[in-house]
Design an enzyme around this catalytic site. Structure first.
Site, PDB file in Angstrom:
ATOM      1  N   ALA A  95       0.821  -1.215   0.000  1.00 53.88           N
ATOM      2  CA  ALA A  95       0.000   0.000   0.000  1.00 53.88           C
ATOM      3  C   ALA A  95       0.850   1.258   0.000  1.00 53.88           C
ATOM      4  O   ALA A  95       0.375   2.321  -0.370  1.00 53.88           O
ATOM      5  CB  ALA A  95      -0.905  -0.009   1.230  1.00 53.88           C
ATOM      6  N   LYS A  96       2.099   1.139   0.431  1.00 53.27           N
ATOM      7  CA  LYS A  96       3.029   2.282   0.469  1.00 53.27           C
ATOM      8  C   LYS A  96       2.394   3.500   1.110  1.00 53.27           C
ATOM      9  O   LYS A  96       2.466   4.604   0.595  1.00 53.27           O
ATOM     10  CB  LYS A  96       3.579   2.567  -0.929  1.00 53.27           C
ATOM     11  CG  LYS A  96       4.313   1.345  -1.509  1.00 53.27           C
ATOM     12  CD  LYS A  96       5.019   1.626  -2.805  1.00 53.27           C
ATOM     13  CE  LYS A  96       5.820   0.431  -3.285  1.00 53.27           C
ATOM     14  NZ  LYS A  96       5.002  -0.690  -3.798  1.00 53.27           N
TER      15      LYS A  96
END
Lengths: 275, 275
Positions: A95-96
């Site tokens: 998802a960073k």
């Protein structure tokens, strides 16, 4: 899942393969588009065909968000299926994310509690209070971007910050964060030659290594410089496995590709007496 | 929305206020919890009460993702309501995304095309090819994190990278990206003293400034160092406005708070003959 459990699975399966579920309606076999939830059906078929060859699955959240509520449903079904049928798999929400404290806490709740992922990838730019809310969850893992596999990594990550490269500063600084024992790091396979120096800073943390295959990185080089006595590696392949065939045999062909990689990984581990 | 349209709205409303929709079921007035979609009802009431006093709304995506599919629905309804009833508002998806090229392209599609936001916040750590997919959309704006309002900003952003601070490196490097005319930057109000130097590097780009109010930043200092002949500022307030009252009068009180800020902004602009 504890790190010990993950190491146990790696030794048992003789594999440190992570399969990236970057599921794209434009790339999956057309016959699946008739299904009510083609993304989930694709993921399910890939998972059923490959679970014995890998130890982790990594849905890239962007691919699900791109389909709005439908995509979010497919993601929920995928993680529920994994946790229900293959609880031994280590799950990564790619998802960073990363935001100020109270906001990072929201993302942590969403991915660790509600969706029940074992781990999430996090961007380090906003520093300590953007990362620590993720680290406070027991037996959950925060995979911090260190040195990514893309060209843009050279824009900032490899530039020298007060005498040493930014990615090394990220490694060193994050080691002091509360809950740092729950940290893993993203290090791209396309930059395997950096791994020796990285291991000097973090000799034991697990590394999530994207970029083997499609992006041109070599498994051999990654192992040469990055493997530890507890393996310490999760090597990811996405497109190279899941889109290996665009036809009705996609899951079988994905299995073949995963099996190839598992075989190479077994060799690397055996040659070092690690299994 | 074009930058010119945004400047027009600012001059017309004598306001460069952005209201952050960080909507949290635990903080909204309890009587709304009986509604089918309490998050949307809260947002709608806030928007109806404040739209004439501000030029932008910024839902923080984490708060919606934390509620899974329900939250995503509330987000969709909120942006649809804004675009339908108040199309003159500049909308910001505060998502802090950023990934390798094909993945950033997915996020860009999700937020710019499907949800139809005017802009999105993006983290710069992965560099050029993680940012450019956002920049390729006409009349859409990419708000890059430069110097954030949290304490963790001092972990990396203010450290010197090859002689100058990382956030300055981000400003300078991003100016060379394809589509750089669509860039805005996040600069926290808690670090207003940095604004003079920032304006030397990017004299004209719009800055999104969080941290006024709840986080302690001063509007006066932000204007002193950051305002341009086209204003060039969007000053955000979230909790200070939307949670000003926990009772049935929440929208009215939010309006009062927004009106206070609008008044201060008008003074700052008038004192400089900008309106």
């Amino acid at each position: 899942m504890t790190t010990q459990d993950l190491v146990f699975q790696i030794r048992k399966k003789k594999s440190f393969l992570c399969i990236g579920l970057d599921t794209d309606l434009e790339k999956i076999p057309p016959h699946l588009l008739q299904e009510e939830d083609p993304i989930f059906e694709f993921n399910k078929a890939i998972i059923d065909a490959t679970h014995h060859l890998c130890v982790a699955y990594k849905p890239n959240i962007a691919f699900y968000e791109a389909y709005g509520i439908k995509g979010w449903k497919s993601l929920e079904r995928t993680i529920e299926y994994l946790n229900g049928k293959y609880p031994e798999q280590f799950t990564i929400a790619d998802a960073k994310r990363g935001d100020i404290g109270n906001t990072s806490a929201r993302y942590a709740k969403a991915f660790f509690q509600d969706l029940n992922f074992d781990s999430i990838t996090v961007a380090p730019y906003m520093g300590k209070d953007s990362v620590e809310p993720f680290l406070s969850f027991k037996d959950k893992h925060t995979i911090l971007l260190a040195l990514t596999s893309n060209l843009g990594a050279f824009d900032f990550q490899t530039k020298k910050i007060e005498g040493r490269e930014l990615y090394k500063e990220v490694l060193n600084t994050s080691k002091t964060y509360q809950g740092a024992q729950n940290l893993m790091y993203v290090v791209g396979a396309t930059k395997a030659e950096y791994l020796a120096e990285i291991r000097r800073i973090i000799p034991e943390n697990f590394l999530l290594v994207p970029g083997v295959g499609a992006q041109g990185g070599s498994l051999e080089a990654v192992c040469k410089y990055g493997i530890t006595s507890d393996i310490g590696l999760l090597v990811n392949s996405s497109r190279g496995i899941i889109y290996a065939s665009p036809a009705i045999d996609f899951a079988e062909v994905a299995q073949d590709r995963a099996s190839d990689l598992q075989g190479q990984m077994q060799k690397e581990m055996e040659s070092r007496d690690l299994i």
